[in-house]
Scaffold this motif. Structure first.
Motif, short mmCIF file in Angstrom:
data_model
loop_
_atom_site.label_atom_id
_atom_site.label_comp_id
_atom_site.label_asym_id
_atom_site.label_seq_id
_atom_site.Cartn_x
_atom_site.Cartn_y
_atom_site.Cartn_z
N LYS A 134 0.87 -1.18 0.00
CA LYS A 134 0.00 0.00 0.00
C LYS A 134 0.90 1.22 0.00
O LYS A 134 1.78 1.36 0.86
CB LYS A 134 -0.88 0.00 1.26
CG LYS A 134 -1.79 1.20 1.35
CD LYS A 134 -2.63 1.15 2.63
CE LYS A 134 -3.54 2.34 2.72
NZ LYS A 134 -4.34 2.34 3.96
N TRP A 135 0.70 2.08 -0.96
CA TRP A 135 1.43 3.34 -0.97
C TRP A 135 0.68 4.33 -0.09
O TRP A 135 -0.55 4.41 -0.16
CB TRP A 135 1.52 3.90 -2.39
CG TRP A 135 2.41 3.08 -3.28
CD1 TRP A 135 2.03 2.08 -4.12
CD2 TRP A 135 3.84 3.19 -3.39
NE1 TRP A 135 3.14 1.54 -4.75
CE2 TRP A 135 4.25 2.21 -4.33
CE3 TRP A 135 4.81 4.00 -2.81
CZ2 TRP A 135 5.59 2.03 -4.68
CZ3 TRP A 135 6.13 3.82 -3.17
CH2 TRP A 135 6.51 2.84 -4.09
N ILE A 136 1.37 5.04 0.76
CA ILE A 136 0.70 6.03 1.62
C ILE A 136 1.31 7.41 1.40
O ILE A 136 2.38 7.53 0.79
CB ILE A 136 0.77 5.65 3.12
CG1 ILE A 136 2.23 5.59 3.61
CG2 ILE A 136 0.06 4.33 3.37
CD1 ILE A 136 2.35 5.55 5.12
N GLN A 137 0.62 8.39 1.92
CA GLN A 137 1.09 9.76 1.82
C GLN A 137 1.94 10.06 3.05
O GLN A 137 1.40 10.08 4.16
CB GLN A 137 -0.13 10.69 1.75
CG GLN A 137 0.16 12.12 1.45
CD GLN A 137 0.62 12.32 0.00
OE1 GLN A 137 0.63 11.42 -0.82
NE2 GLN A 137 1.04 13.52 -0.29
N PRO A 138 3.25 10.27 2.91
CA PRO A 138 4.06 10.57 4.10
C PRO A 138 3.54 11.83 4.80
O PRO A 138 3.11 12.78 4.14
CB PRO A 138 5.46 10.82 3.54
CG PRO A 138 5.46 10.21 2.18
CD PRO A 138 4.04 10.28 1.68
N ALA A 139 3.57 11.82 6.15
CA ALA A 139 2.99 12.91 6.94
C ALA A 139 3.52 14.27 6.52
O ALA A 139 2.77 15.24 6.43
CB ALA A 139 3.26 12.66 8.42
N GLN A 140 4.83 14.36 6.22
CA GLN A 140 5.40 15.68 5.90
C GLN A 140 4.92 16.21 4.55
O GLN A 140 5.11 17.37 4.27
CB GLN A 140 6.93 15.69 5.99
CG GLN A 140 7.66 14.61 5.24
CD GLN A 140 7.90 13.38 6.08
OE1 GLN A 140 6.94 12.76 6.52
NE2 GLN A 140 9.13 13.01 6.31
N ASN A 141 4.27 15.36 3.73
CA ASN A 141 3.75 15.82 2.44
C ASN A 141 2.26 16.15 2.51
O ASN A 141 1.67 16.58 1.54
CB ASN A 141 3.94 14.74 1.36
CG ASN A 141 5.40 14.44 1.11
OD1 ASN A 141 6.26 15.13 1.64
ND2 ASN A 141 5.70 13.41 0.35
N PRO A 143 -1.33 17.97 3.66
CA PRO A 143 -1.77 19.29 4.12
C PRO A 143 -2.00 19.24 5.63
O PRO A 143 -2.35 18.19 6.17
CB PRO A 143 -3.10 19.50 3.39
CG PRO A 143 -3.21 18.42 2.38
CD PRO A 143 -2.24 17.34 2.73
N LYS A 144 -1.82 20.37 6.33
CA LYS A 144 -1.97 20.40 7.81
C LYS A 144 -3.34 19.89 8.24
O LYS A 144 -4.34 20.17 7.61
CB LYS A 144 -1.80 21.85 8.30
CG LYS A 144 -0.38 22.22 8.55
CD LYS A 144 -0.29 23.24 9.73
CE LYS A 144 1.10 23.36 10.26
NZ LYS A 144 1.98 24.12 9.41
N GLY A 145 -3.37 19.09 9.35
CA GLY A 145 -4.64 18.64 9.92
C GLY A 145 -5.18 17.37 9.32
O GLY A 145 -6.20 16.87 9.75
N VAL A 146 -4.54 16.80 8.30
CA VAL A 146 -5.07 15.58 7.67
C VAL A 146 -4.41 14.36 8.29
O VAL A 146 -3.22 14.38 8.55
CB VAL A 146 -4.79 15.59 6.15
CG1 VAL A 146 -5.29 14.29 5.50
CG2 VAL A 146 -5.42 16.79 5.50
#
Ligand SMILES: CC(C)(COP(=O)(O)OP(=O)(O)OC[C@H]1O[C@@H](n2cnc3c(N)ncnc32)[C@H](O)[C@@H]1OP(=O)(O)O)[C@@H](O)C(=O)NCCC(=O)NCCS
Length: 146
Positions: A134-141, A143-146
């Motif tokens: 599963k590809w995920i969105q790294p936290a540092q990429n 938008p704030k609050g997601v």
């Protein structure tokens, strides 16, 4: 030919080698992705250098604290069949052993299944597992609050 740890100075040459050797690169194979990997266990990313300092082979090993992993092993097509792939794997195995690792895993693309015999000579055995990812969105990429 000598084997040593990869450094960022070798980045472009290693990407070029991986492409020449026909490896599939992924979205993690960016300069930033490689830099993050080096911060974690850079001594497991190995290169083979010719006497005139050209990169003839590379393997990106890693250790997650439980298992060792082999990624992106490649030898320049002009240097294949001269034991370099074997030497890179032996050096990686030795370095993983020093870290306390007792099992090494690797994945092979279905269209590259012939390479099983190479790994078989190094003592690897095939295991019938289903690989999921599963590809995920790294936290540092994100938008704030997601
Ligand atoms: C796989 C690879 C790294 C092997 O490197 P190499 O330096 O050529 O391998 P070696 O010279 O150490 O070979 C050792 C043995 O494995 C065999 N072998 C090497 N590559 C092989 C391949 N692609 N398929 C089947 N057997 C292979 C050799 O014939 C040799 O056998 P022998 O001792 O009976 O003569 C190299 O062929 C390569 O870069 N391939 C393209 C990229 C790739 O497939 N990487 C693996 C991703 S999982």
């Amino acid at each position: 030919m000598r084997i040593q740890s990869f450094t960022l100075d070798h980045l472009e040459e290693v990407f070029s080698l991986w492409q020449r050797a026909g490896l599939k690169l992924s979205r993690s194979d960016t300069p930033l992705g490689i830099q993050r990997k080096l911060e974690r266990d850079g001594e497991l990313f190995l290169i083979a250098l010719t006497d005139d300092d050209r990169i003839a082979g590379a393997v990106m090993g890693s250790y997650d604290g439980r298992r060792g992993w082999v990624n992106h092993l490649a030898v320049d097509p002009a240097c294949q069949g001269q034991d370099l792939g074997t030497r890179l794997m032996q050096e990686l195995e030795q370095r993983l052993g020093l870290l306390g690792c007792d099992k090494i895993n690797l994945l092979i693309e279905p269209e590259n299944s012939r390479v099983q015999s190479f790994y078989g000579k190094l003592g690897f055995k095939r295991d019938e597992l289903i690989f999921m990812e599963k590809w995920i969105q790294p936290a540092q990429n994100r938008p704030k609050g997601v």
